[in-house]
Write a protein that holds these residues in place. Sequence first.
Motif, mmCIF file in Angstrom:
data_model
loop_
_atom_site.group_PDB
_atom_site.id
_atom_site.type_symbol
_atom_site.label_atom_id
_atom_site.label_comp_id
_atom_site.label_asym_id
_atom_site.label_seq_id
_atom_site.Cartn_x
_atom_site.Cartn_y
_atom_site.Cartn_z
ATOM 1 N N GLU A 1 30.903 7.682 39.143
ATOM 2 C CA GLU A 1 32.088 6.804 39.055
ATOM 3 C C GLU A 1 32.636 6.760 37.645
ATOM 4 O O GLU A 1 33.783 6.444 37.420
ATOM 5 C CB GLU A 1 31.710 5.378 39.484
ATOM 6 N N LYS A 2 31.748 7.055 36.671
ATOM 7 C CA LYS A 2 32.144 6.894 35.275
ATOM 8 C C LYS A 2 32.747 8.160 34.671
ATOM 9 O O LYS A 2 33.117 8.172 33.505
ATOM 10 C CB LYS A 2 30.933 6.455 34.444
ATOM 11 N N SER A 3 32.812 9.260 35.412
ATOM 12 C CA SER A 3 33.332 10.483 34.798
ATOM 13 C C SER A 3 34.533 11.011 35.568
ATOM 14 O O SER A 3 34.745 10.696 36.743
ATOM 15 C CB SER A 3 32.238 11.542 34.717
ATOM 16 N N ASP A 4 35.321 11.835 34.894
ATOM 17 C CA ASP A 4 36.562 12.337 35.487
ATOM 18 C C ASP A 4 36.329 13.606 36.286
ATOM 19 O O ASP A 4 37.165 14.018 37.074
ATOM 20 C CB ASP A 4 37.578 12.660 34.377
ATOM 21 N N ASP A 5 35.207 14.244 36.055
ATOM 22 C CA ASP A 5 35.020 15.553 36.646
ATOM 23 C C ASP A 5 33.586 15.665 37.127
ATOM 24 O O ASP A 5 32.678 15.039 36.588
ATOM 25 C CB ASP A 5 35.313 16.629 35.580
ATOM 26 N N SER A 6 33.373 16.451 38.150
ATOM 27 C CA SER A 6 32.018 16.676 38.645
ATOM 28 C C SER A 6 31.400 17.857 37.907
ATOM 29 O O SER A 6 31.913 18.976 37.957
ATOM 30 C CB SER A 6 32.072 16.969 40.147
ATOM 31 N N ARG B 1 30.442 13.010 42.161
ATOM 32 C CA ARG B 1 31.003 12.749 40.842
ATOM 33 C C ARG B 1 30.657 11.309 40.488
ATOM 34 O O ARG B 1 30.926 10.400 41.267
ATOM 35 C CB ARG B 1 32.530 12.940 40.876
ATOM 36 N N GLU C 1 35.406 15.918 46.325
ATOM 37 C CA GLU C 1 34.667 15.219 45.261
ATOM 38 C C GLU C 1 34.388 13.804 45.733
ATOM 39 O O GLU C 1 35.301 13.072 46.098
ATOM 40 C CB GLU C 1 35.499 15.185 43.976
#
Lengths: 252, 252
Positions: free
Chosen positions: A43-48, A41, A69
């Motif tokens: 580092e900049k997003s909430d979800d993979s 995932r 994750e």
Amino acid sequence: MVERALPGHFYAVGVGPGAPDLLTLRAARLVATADVVIAPRSEKSDDSLALQVVRPHLRAPGEGQEVVEHPYPMARDLDRTLQCWGEVADRVARDCGAGRSVVQITIGDPSIYSTSSYLLGLLEGRLAEGRVHVVPGISAFQAAAARFADPLTLQEDRLLLMPATDLAEVEKALAGDCCETLVLYKAGRSVADLRDLLRRRGLADRARAVFYVEQERETAVRNLDALDDAAAEAAGYMATVIVHLGRRNWAG
Amino acid sequence: MVERALPGHFYAVGVGPGAPDLLTLRAARLVATADVVIAPRSEKSDDSLALQVVRPHLRAPGEGQEVVEHPYPMARDLDRTLQCWGEVADRVARDCGAGRSVVQITIGDPSIYSTSSYLLGLLEGRLAEGRVHVVPGISAFQAAAARFADPLTLQEDRLLLMPATDLAEVEKALAGDCCETLVLYKAGRSVADLRDLLRRRGLADRARAVFYVEQERETAVRNLDALDDAAAEAAGYMATVIVHLGRRNWAG
């Protein structure tokens, strides 16, 4: 045919560009049978995104599958990149050593500009011979070409695939007699400059672009010459550009 | 997501290199729901490899699905090639016009050196807008790279994909500053000469080959320098060669 993820084996599995049905049957089966599924995932997003793709194939909670994750850096920082993947490699080596089967999922194809490459490099020599496997996945450029029903290569055509991060390098590729079809990855941030470069060379109307191909926010641009600055700005980071420079057929 | 083959629509569907589990879920679903499935068969073979790959997903006889094996020329003869695919295009236009859904299956990816390209070209303007679709498939070079768990490209690397039919062209690609990774298709017939060319350039031990990747008679050669003439002769026609010329990382 791969029936299931084997105890003590590691699999780097490509899950395609993002649509849940562009997964291969092999990838689906490995995800369904692995003891551990590792999903990178950013580092900049909430979800993979990779995890979203395989979700229908994961076992239900309580059915003995661990989903991990793992955040990874998006910056061009080799030390941090290797440190991050070093931690994952340690974990894979430990799990496989304990007889568990481990799948790492990755968007696209693990062999083409993929974070899996770092992990595979760091695992070298740490698992027994024949215990590391790669499962290919559909790469974004294939999905982008499919979107336009437009062949990438035929007969004697050459295809060059490269990142668009350095436009001077792109210009060299356009000027040299290297290929009939040029595919540019990571073209999103520089797409307006890239359009201008292609205009100067008289190639913008032979170029196509797809942003976020096979993802919810997909935008397809059939003729890059028609892309205005506002649209270029709004289209976003993940982009593939395909430029048709010519054809080379059997006659030469 | 593609739920099913729609009435009056045509789909060129890549089914991957040959293993029945390297099909995508989308391809499997389209094959299962199409009214007509067209399978190309080389004039020189008794059976369609693409048809073998999708066989588990075809409907049973009597369940309203028509499977058509269409022979195509293997020779480099554009007139015969276009005549053959012209007949298929007529049939597709007729079937789609009558409201049937038609899938043409093809080994690999329909956008990469695929017979589908001829059919797509000949269908241009004959079906209503938006009724022609391409579904990408795993191409042999991806399966070959996966076999060695060996990244094709990373960071700033460039990949050049071309046929190995003309070794003078291969030599130009090796000599020019075109790519870090060179992938050669159709390398089987000339693999001994190709090995010698790579030896002369000091690259043979950085080259790998896979014959009939993900098919029953697959042979993988990790180091092309070690391939002797008898093995080269025996290995057969369908081959992918991957040559690692160097790497280009973020640091430049």
